[in-house]
Design a protein around this motif. Structure first.
Motif, mmCIF file in Angstrom:
data_model
loop_
_atom_site.group_PDB
_atom_site.id
_atom_site.type_symbol
_atom_site.label_atom_id
_atom_site.label_comp_id
_atom_site.label_asym_id
_atom_site.label_seq_id
_atom_site.Cartn_x
_atom_site.Cartn_y
_atom_site.Cartn_z
ATOM 1 N N CYS A 35 4.507 -6.286 0.734
ATOM 2 C CA CYS A 35 4.828 -6.267 -0.620
ATOM 3 C C CYS A 35 5.519 -4.961 -1.100
ATOM 4 O O CYS A 35 5.693 -4.607 -2.447
ATOM 5 N N GLU A 36 5.855 -4.157 -0.159
ATOM 6 C CA GLU A 36 6.421 -2.858 -0.685
ATOM 7 C C GLU A 36 7.537 -2.854 -1.232
ATOM 8 O O GLU A 36 7.659 -2.169 -2.177
ATOM 9 N N THR A 37 8.608 -3.801 -0.811
ATOM 10 C CA THR A 37 9.800 -3.654 -1.441
ATOM 11 C C THR A 37 9.483 -4.394 -3.018
ATOM 12 O O THR A 37 10.122 -3.993 -4.079
ATOM 13 N N LEU A 38 8.797 -5.296 -3.119
ATOM 14 C CA LEU A 38 8.364 -5.676 -4.440
ATOM 15 C C LEU A 38 7.664 -4.815 -5.332
ATOM 16 O O LEU A 38 7.981 -4.679 -6.387
ATOM 17 N N ALA A 39 6.607 -4.089 -4.813
ATOM 18 C CA ALA A 39 6.226 -3.113 -5.476
ATOM 19 C C ALA A 39 7.111 -1.952 -5.841
ATOM 20 O O ALA A 39 7.023 -1.501 -7.071
ATOM 21 N N GLU A 40 7.922 -1.513 -5.038
ATOM 22 C CA GLU A 40 8.863 -0.600 -5.539
ATOM 23 C C GLU A 40 9.770 -1.055 -6.498
ATOM 24 O O GLU A 40 10.218 -0.339 -7.396
ATOM 25 N N LYS A 41 10.259 -2.219 -6.511
ATOM 26 C CA LYS A 41 10.988 -2.859 -7.445
ATOM 27 C C LYS A 41 10.292 -2.520 -9.143
ATOM 28 O O LYS A 41 10.914 -2.471 -9.665
#
Length: 187
Positions: A35-41
């Motif tokens: 979920c790295e990209t989701l968290a970054e978003k």
């Protein structure tokens, strides 16, 4: 990828003055699995500056091979904060975030120069190229120890984490062996 949502028109500050002038530091955010990209978003939507280095890797599944893009550090990304002025506790309840890495109920800042060196080795698409960080011939600054704040030329990088730096001592290039984590690549 580095996301910078600060459009305050601030001028760049030399590295030595930046530590004193800017209380903003990089912190590590642990994310839920994949979920790295989701968290970054979601952190970016809260007007926080983030850095998520990426890498390409080959995946083999069901007789097919494909190249996928993923986080360089699985389950982690970085966020820049001024914990004296910004509320950091909402980060722990952000979608995709597990928690800020903390000690004694306070976020632990990443040592100066580490995230900055990673950013310097990241291309425009957000992919980290660690080989670019420590290459022979690059100018480095020793961060700690008896040669702290001295500049030298990187001569050799060992597998054990030690590097050989050529320091100019009495108009002669003298090889010095130091730990990789005690030096910062300047160019």
């Amino acid at each position: 990828m580095l996301s910078d949502n600060s459009h305050d028109g601030s001028r760049s500050v030399p590295l030595d003055d930046a530590r004193d002038a800017q209380p903003e530091r990089w912190y590590v955010v642990q994310t839920h699995q994949h979920c790295e990209t989701l968290a970054e978003k979601h952190l970016t939507s809260q007007n926080l500056r983030t850095y998520l280095p990426k890498r390409r890797r080959t995946v083999r599944h069901a007789r097919s091979i494909k190249t996928v893009c993923g986080a360089y550090f699985d389950g982690y990304l970085f966020v820049s904060l001024d914990i004296q002025r910004q509320r950091w506790s909402p980060i722990n309840s952000t979608v995709g975030v597990r928690k800020l890495v903390m000690s004694d109920r306070k976020p632990i800042p990443v040592p100066y120069g580490i995230v900055e060196a990673l950013i310097m080795a990241t291309d425009e698409a957000g992919f980290l190229h660690p080989k670019d960080m420590f290459q022979a011939g690059k100018t480095i600054k020793v961060e700690s120890g008896p040669f702290a704040d001295q500049l030298g030329v990187l001569d050799y990088v060992g597998r054990s984490g030690a590097v050989r730096v050529l320091m100019d001592i009495m108009n002669r290039a003298v090889p010095i062996y130091i730990d990789r984590d005690k030096c910062l690549v300047i160019n």
